[in-house]
Design an enzyme around this catalytic site. Structure first.
Site, mmCIF file in Angstrom:
data_model
loop_
_atom_site.group_PDB
_atom_site.id
_atom_site.type_symbol
_atom_site.label_atom_id
_atom_site.label_comp_id
_atom_site.label_asym_id
_atom_site.label_seq_id
_atom_site.Cartn_x
_atom_site.Cartn_y
_atom_site.Cartn_z
ATOM 1 N NE ARG A 5 -3.874 0.635 1.924
ATOM 2 C CZ ARG A 5 -5.080 0.693 2.457
ATOM 3 N NH1 ARG A 5 -5.293 1.369 3.575
ATOM 4 N NH2 ARG A 5 -6.098 0.066 1.896
ATOM 5 C CG HIS B 265 -8.482 0.337 -2.777
ATOM 6 N ND1 HIS B 265 -7.729 -0.783 -2.495
ATOM 7 C CD2 HIS B 265 -9.094 0.685 -1.600
ATOM 8 C CE1 HIS B 265 -7.866 -1.088 -1.209
ATOM 9 N NE2 HIS B 265 -8.680 -0.216 -0.649
ATOM 10 C CD GLN C 66 -13.069 -1.657 -0.609
ATOM 11 O OE1 GLN C 66 -12.269 -1.623 0.324
ATOM 12 N NE2 GLN C 66 -14.277 -2.174 -0.486
ATOM 13 C CG ASP D 35 -13.574 6.412 -0.461
ATOM 14 O OD1 ASP D 35 -13.570 6.197 0.769
ATOM 15 O OD2 ASP D 35 -12.533 6.382 -1.151
ATOM 16 C CB CYS E 95 -13.979 1.268 0.292
ATOM 17 S SG CYS E 95 -13.362 2.937 0.590
ATOM 18 N NE ARG F 263 -10.414 -5.155 0.474
ATOM 19 C CZ ARG F 263 -9.608 -4.182 0.923
ATOM 20 N NH1 ARG F 263 -10.122 -3.129 1.522
ATOM 21 N NH2 ARG F 263 -8.292 -4.226 0.724
HETATM 22 N N1 NVA Z 1 -9.947 6.883 -1.037
HETATM 23 C C1 NVA Z 1 -9.528 6.398 0.261
HETATM 24 C C2 NVA Z 1 -9.750 4.927 0.381
HETATM 25 C C3 NVA Z 1 -9.429 4.351 1.727
HETATM 26 C C4 NVA Z 1 -9.603 2.880 1.809
HETATM 27 C C5 NVA Z 1 -8.077 6.752 0.485
HETATM 28 O O1 NVA Z 1 -7.269 6.628 -0.438
HETATM 29 O O2 NVA Z 1 -7.753 7.188 1.603
HETATM 30 N N1 CP Z 2 -11.181 -0.101 2.582
HETATM 31 C C1 CP Z 2 -9.898 -0.188 2.973
HETATM 32 O O1 CP Z 2 -8.970 -0.364 2.170
HETATM 33 O O2 CP Z 2 -9.745 -0.116 4.323
HETATM 34 P P1 CP Z 2 -8.364 0.059 5.100
HETATM 35 O O3 CP Z 2 -7.816 1.412 4.747
HETATM 36 O O4 CP Z 2 -8.748 -0.050 6.548
HETATM 37 O O5 CP Z 2 -7.421 -1.030 4.667
#
Ligand code: NVA
Ligand code: CP
Length: 308
Positions: free
Chosen positions: A108, A135, A138, A226, A265, A293
């Site tokens: 990540r 993502h 997800q 989101d 998500c 997930r």
């Molecule tokens: N769009 C959000 C998704 C988190 C799972 C982010 O990138 O923070």
């Molecule tokens: N939806 C998602 O990716 O959650 P986290 O940021 O908790 O991994």
């Protein structure tokens, strides 16, 4: 050829459909089992997944860890800040070294280019656990959730309200690969990447833009949103103000199809992108979506290891 899962297109529509089928079969096969029990066939026994987090995570971290345990494998979970990566060791060298210790890598990170570099220099599969651009893991869970609730994906229409971000990019990509329509309801200045939209359209996806949130959700099968401020973005009052009309409220859900599903998500910012009455309401599928997930990622892992 090493199978990387950097974006949904790496697998393609047919493989994604097979992975979703596998995810649902395996979920069903271990219904009511203790969560830590290994699947009967332990298909990844002897394998280790190394996970690197350059950003916070609850779901991705725990679901990948449990996915590997259920598949009979193990994990190593690392925060980038405590690795040499965090003090300047290159992504390429990190990829080379981790490939000697682990059978697959999940990362990540922020810049999508970093994950491309990781894949270029790794000799084991690399999985995208979220970048600023996309993502895909997800969205596999989202797709599974919609199939569970609506029996099919093809021919459905999804409406996105809010920020044109990484999660929306993967939804649009999925629409192009699996044949569903996406209505984008973002305020001006916050649209998704035109390249992502064009690619999906070239694959036959009906991606439309509608700035009026009520019109965007009219009659749709899925309403999805989101956070308005993603990880790594600065808190901005102007952005929050622009997003406010796009909050998913009971009135918004009432404009969608009568049995429309609400997805998010998570983590959610209640009172910002979604009202409590929606996320806690009867149309919300967010807890199934979070659970999926785990199931969807088991199939992503099995695909990376050439088992699907
Ligand atoms: N769009 C959000 C998704 C988190 C799972 C982010 O990138 O923070
Ligand atoms: N939806 C998602 O990716 O959650 P986290 O940021 O908790 O991994």
């Amino acid at each position: 050829m090493v199978r990387h899962f950097l974006d949904l297109s790496d697998a393609g529509g047919n493989a994604l459909a097979a992975m979703l089928e596998d995810a649902m079969t395996r979920k069903d096969a271990r219904k009511d089992w203790p969560k830590g029990r290994v699947d009967a066939d332990a298909p990844l026994a002897g394998n280790t997944l190394a996970m690197i987090f350059e950003k916070n995570s609850t779901r991705t971290r725990v679901s990948f860890d449990m996915a590997m345990r259920q598949l009979g494998g193990t994990t190593i979970v690392m925060d980038a800040g405590s690795m040499q990566l965090g003090r300047g060791e290159t992504v390429a060298d990190t990829a080379r070294v981790l490939s000697r210790f682990a059978d697959a890598i999940m990362i990540r990170t922020d810049d999508h280019e970093k994950i491309r570099q990781m894949a270029q220099h790794a000799t084991v599969p690399v999985i995208n656990g979220l970048t600023d651009h996309s993502h895909p893991c997800q969205i596999m869970a989202d797709l599974q959730t919609v199939i569970e609730r609506r029996a099919k994906l093809a021919g459905t229409t999804w409406a996105w309200l809010g920020d044109g971000n990484n999660v929306l990019h993967s939804i649009i990509e999925a629409g192009g690969l699996l044949g569903f329509s996406v209505r984008v309801g973002c305020p001006e200045g916050y649209d998704p990447s035109p390249e992502v939209v064009e690619l999906a359209r070239s694959r036959g996806c009906n991606v439309s833009f509608e700035r009026d949130p009520m019109k965007a959700v009219a009659g749709v099968d899925v309403v999805v949103t989101d956070t308005w401020i993603s990880m790594g973005q600065k808190h901005a009052e102007a952005k929050l103000a622009a997003m406010m009309p796009y909050q998913v409220t009971p009135a918004i859900m009432a404009a969608a199809a009568r049995d429309a599903v609400f997805l998010h998500c998570l983590p959610a910012h209640r009172g910002e992108e979604v009202a409590d009455a929606v996320i806690d309401g009867p149309q919300s599928a967010v807890w199934d979506e979070a659970e999926n997930r785990l199931h969807a990622q088991k199939s992503i892992l099995r695909w990376c290891f050439g088992q699907i």
